[in-house]
Design a protein around this motif. Structure first.
Motif, mmCIF file in Angstrom:
data_model
loop_
_atom_site.group_PDB
_atom_site.id
_atom_site.type_symbol
_atom_site.label_atom_id
_atom_site.label_comp_id
_atom_site.label_asym_id
_atom_site.label_seq_id
_atom_site.Cartn_x
_atom_site.Cartn_y
_atom_site.Cartn_z
ATOM 1 N N ALA A 131 0.836 -1.209 0.000
ATOM 2 C CA ALA A 131 0.000 0.000 0.000
ATOM 3 C C ALA A 131 0.870 1.257 0.000
ATOM 4 O O ALA A 131 2.056 1.204 0.323
ATOM 5 N N ALA A 132 0.270 2.356 -0.380
ATOM 6 C CA ALA A 132 0.968 3.653 -0.411
ATOM 7 C C ALA A 132 -0.073 4.765 -0.328
ATOM 8 O O ALA A 132 -1.279 4.494 -0.233
ATOM 9 N N ASN A 133 0.411 6.013 -0.369
ATOM 10 C CA ASN A 133 -0.488 7.172 -0.238
ATOM 11 C C ASN A 133 -1.203 7.445 -1.558
ATOM 12 O O ASN A 133 -0.836 8.352 -2.298
ATOM 13 N N GLY A 134 -2.201 6.635 -1.852
ATOM 14 C CA GLY A 134 -2.921 6.743 -3.124
ATOM 15 C C GLY A 134 -2.285 5.832 -4.156
ATOM 16 O O GLY A 134 -1.093 5.485 -4.062
ATOM 17 N N SER A 135 -3.090 5.454 -5.153
ATOM 18 C CA SER A 135 -2.517 4.571 -6.175
ATOM 19 C C SER A 135 -1.566 5.347 -7.086
ATOM 20 O O SER A 135 -0.757 4.750 -7.792
ATOM 21 N N ASN A 136 -1.629 6.682 -7.052
ATOM 22 C CA ASN A 136 -0.597 7.457 -7.756
ATOM 23 C C ASN A 136 0.791 7.145 -7.201
ATOM 24 O O ASN A 136 1.750 6.982 -7.944
ATOM 25 N N GLU A 137 0.877 7.061 -5.859
ATOM 26 C CA GLU A 137 2.178 6.742 -5.263
ATOM 27 C C GLU A 137 2.556 5.286 -5.539
ATOM 28 O O GLU A 137 3.738 4.968 -5.737
ATOM 29 N N ILE A 138 1.552 4.419 -5.562
ATOM 30 C CA ILE A 138 1.795 3.013 -5.943
ATOM 31 C C ILE A 138 2.475 2.975 -7.315
ATOM 32 O O ILE A 138 3.501 2.333 -7.523
ATOM 33 N N MET A 139 1.876 3.714 -8.243
ATOM 34 C CA MET A 139 2.366 3.742 -9.620
ATOM 35 C C MET A 139 3.787 4.342 -9.650
ATOM 36 O O MET A 139 4.660 3.854 -10.355
ATOM 37 N N GLN A 140 3.986 5.393 -8.875
ATOM 38 C CA GLN A 140 5.304 6.032 -8.843
ATOM 39 C C GLN A 140 6.366 5.061 -8.316
ATOM 40 O O GLN A 140 7.460 4.952 -8.880
ATOM 41 N N GLN A 141 6.040 4.328 -7.266
ATOM 42 C CA GLN A 141 7.002 3.362 -6.721
ATOM 43 C C GLN A 141 7.309 2.269 -7.748
ATOM 44 O O GLN A 141 8.466 1.878 -7.931
ATOM 45 N N LEU A 142 6.271 1.792 -8.434
ATOM 46 C CA LEU A 142 6.497 0.735 -9.437
ATOM 47 C C LEU A 142 7.381 1.259 -10.573
ATOM 48 O O LEU A 142 8.266 0.558 -11.059
ATOM 49 N N LEU A 143 7.140 2.521 -10.966
ATOM 50 C CA LEU A 143 7.950 3.099 -12.039
ATOM 51 C C LEU A 143 9.387 3.351 -11.582
ATOM 52 O O LEU A 143 10.317 3.248 -12.376
ATOM 53 N N GLN A 144 9.551 3.662 -10.301
ATOM 54 C CA GLN A 144 10.916 3.863 -9.786
ATOM 55 C C GLN A 144 11.712 2.559 -9.814
ATOM 56 O O GLN A 144 12.906 2.563 -10.082
ATOM 57 N N VAL A 145 11.047 1.443 -9.538
ATOM 58 C CA VAL A 145 11.794 0.168 -9.534
ATOM 59 C C VAL A 145 11.962 -0.406 -10.935
ATOM 60 O O VAL A 145 13.018 -0.923 -11.270
ATOM 61 N N PHE A 146 10.903 -0.358 -11.716
ATOM 62 C CA PHE A 146 10.938 -1.080 -12.990
ATOM 63 C C PHE A 146 11.167 -0.156 -14.191
ATOM 64 O O PHE A 146 11.385 -0.626 -15.296
ATOM 65 N N GLY A 147 11.063 1.178 -13.940
ATOM 66 C CA GLY A 147 11.337 2.132 -15.016
ATOM 67 C C GLY A 147 12.623 2.874 -14.724
ATOM 68 O O GLY A 147 13.609 2.254 -14.345
ATOM 69 N N GLY A 148 12.593 4.198 -14.899
ATOM 70 C CA GLY A 148 13.805 4.992 -14.659
ATOM 71 C C GLY A 148 14.464 5.386 -15.965
ATOM 72 O O GLY A 148 13.975 5.037 -17.050
ATOM 73 N N PRO A 149 15.577 6.121 -15.884
ATOM 74 C CA PRO A 149 16.246 6.606 -17.096
ATOM 75 C C PRO A 149 16.640 5.455 -18.023
ATOM 76 O O PRO A 149 17.081 4.395 -17.567
ATOM 77 N N GLY A 150 16.455 5.683 -19.329
ATOM 78 C CA GLY A 150 16.828 4.661 -20.307
ATOM 79 C C GLY A 150 15.768 3.586 -20.482
ATOM 80 O O GLY A 150 15.926 2.675 -21.292
ATOM 81 N N ARG A 151 14.695 3.677 -19.717
ATOM 82 C CA ARG A 151 13.619 2.686 -19.837
ATOM 83 C C ARG A 151 12.351 3.350 -20.357
ATOM 84 O O ARG A 151 12.270 4.564 -20.468
ATOM 85 N N SER A 152 11.342 2.537 -20.671
ATOM 86 C CA SER A 152 10.144 3.105 -21.293
ATOM 87 C C SER A 152 8.866 2.598 -20.638
ATOM 88 O O SER A 152 8.816 1.494 -20.083
#
Ligand code: PMP
Length: 362
Positions: A88-109
């Motif tokens: 869980a996180a502070n809204g599913s926006n933060e959920i999405m942000q955490q997922l993008l931080q782990v699985f996305g990031g620079p050089g990824r899409s």
């Protein structure tokens, strides 16, 4: 005067505009897909008691693993989904942000099927990832072929499928989601923020989780659960995904107060969800009434309806606002989006729209 553009911000953030759904006090706020019904008094009291129990202990950091909340979320989701598979996180926006931080990031899409939730490109760019929008078919539908072809061509690191889709209301079949999973080696996030409003008989992607360790189903308490102000979103996935997210979450990101409030609300989930049928009724009413006024709504499985054949959306938006009714112009040509409100709010919206439409014909 100094604007943020004059500051040494990251080059890849230049030219972007922040998320900005208008927030203004109006009589009928049907613009951000909230649940229009207040938290029931009996649940509010349970939440107050739960928070009161936490207050003397606020000198200490909260449970970093929010164990009780995850247990309650696992009970709520059922289907054998254990607490170790829930985050869980502070809204599913933060959920999405955490997922993008782990699985996305620079050089990824990050790829999604547009039009869709306006935060996806901002979240993607916020973590320095490339944003790949792929257009939906006519009527905003997704087919297994369209999805699989796009994923094989673009090879994104993260794919997001929003179903029911914001802002179109479109529901995506599970065989399309399964086809998307098979067509990518990356992470597939299914954003089910509006899942509780699905028409009877439509399954959620939770049933696809067993055996699919790269699939993440994102949910929120902001919509059906009438808890937008508390900021609680969550996901269900393989427990390895939960382990991965621990790499990027901030320590103690969920306050003891949030944890207590959400746990108490989930313990009363039947009461919290008792207005869902009434909201679906108002959505279905919009689907019937809008064509009678000459507009063309798209089929919706959520708590809102996108309707087309609006000659001048900016003008209709303003005329509704002049009557103290706030809807959403999502930037789709000749269309506006309206949230299913209470019966009275929906009536006020339909009456105002009829008036505006008639005046336009005169
Ligand atoms: N996903 C979708 C599709 C949404 O429409 C929204 C909110 N409008 C969210 C996620 C985020 O909601 P929250 O952060 O309140 O959980």
């Amino acid at each position: 005067m100094t604007s943020f553009e004059d500051l040494p911000i990251r080059d890849d953030l230049r030219g972007l505009t922040p998320y900005g759904a208008p927030q203004q006090p109006v009589r009928v706020a049907i613009n951000v897909n909230e649940n229009p019904h207040p938290v029931p008094e009996v649940v509010a009291r349970r939440i107050i008691e739960a928070i009161a129990r936490e207050l003397p202990g606020l000198n200490r950091y909260p449970d970093r693993e929010f164990t009780k909340l995850r247990e309650q979320l696992s009970v709520y989701l059922g289907r054998g989904i254990g607490p170790e598979q829930v985050w869980a996180a502070n809204g599913s926006n933060e959920i999405m942000q955490q997922l993008l931080q782990v699985f996305g990031g620079p050089g990824r899409s990050v790829l999604s099927f547009t039009p869709s939730y306006s935060m996806y490109p901002l979240l993607a760019r916020g973590v320095g990832s490339e944003w790949i929008p792929v257009s939906r078919a006519d009527g905003f539908a997704l087919t297994a072929d369209l999805v699989a072809e796009a994923l094989r061509r673009e090879r994104p690191d993260i794919t997001i499928i929003c179903t029911p889709n914001n802002p179109t209301g479109t529901v995506t079949d599970l065989d399309v989601i399964a086809a998307a999973y098979d067509a990518t080696d990356g992470i597939l996030i299914v954003d089910e923020a509006y899942a509780e409003f699905l028409p009877d008989g439509r399954e959620t992607a939770l049933s696809l989780l067993p055996g699919r360790e790269r699939l993440v189903v994102s949910r929120t308490m902001s919509k059906a659960f009438a808890f937008a102000g508390a900021r609680v979103g969550y996901f269900a996935a393989h427990e390895a995904v939960v382990d991965a997210v621990r790499l990027v979450r901030l320590p103690y990101h969920l306050s003891a107060i949030t944890q207590a409030a959400a746990t108490a609300a989930l313990e009363c989930s039947e009461i919290m969800l008792q207005q869902v049928d009434a909201i679906r009724e108002q959505r279905d009413r919009l689907l019937v009434e809008l064509p009678r006024l000459g507009y063309r709504p798209w089929e919706s499985g959520a708590n809102f309806v996108l309707f087309g054949d609006v000659a001048d959306p900016a003008d209709t938006f303003q005329q509704l606002l002049d009557r103290d009714i706030l809807v959403r112009d999502v930037g789709i040509p000749n269309a506006l989006r309206v949230t299913a409100g209470t019966r009275a709010e929906t009536s006020a919206f339909l009456a105002a729209l009829a008036e505006i439409t008639d005046a336009g014909k005169a």
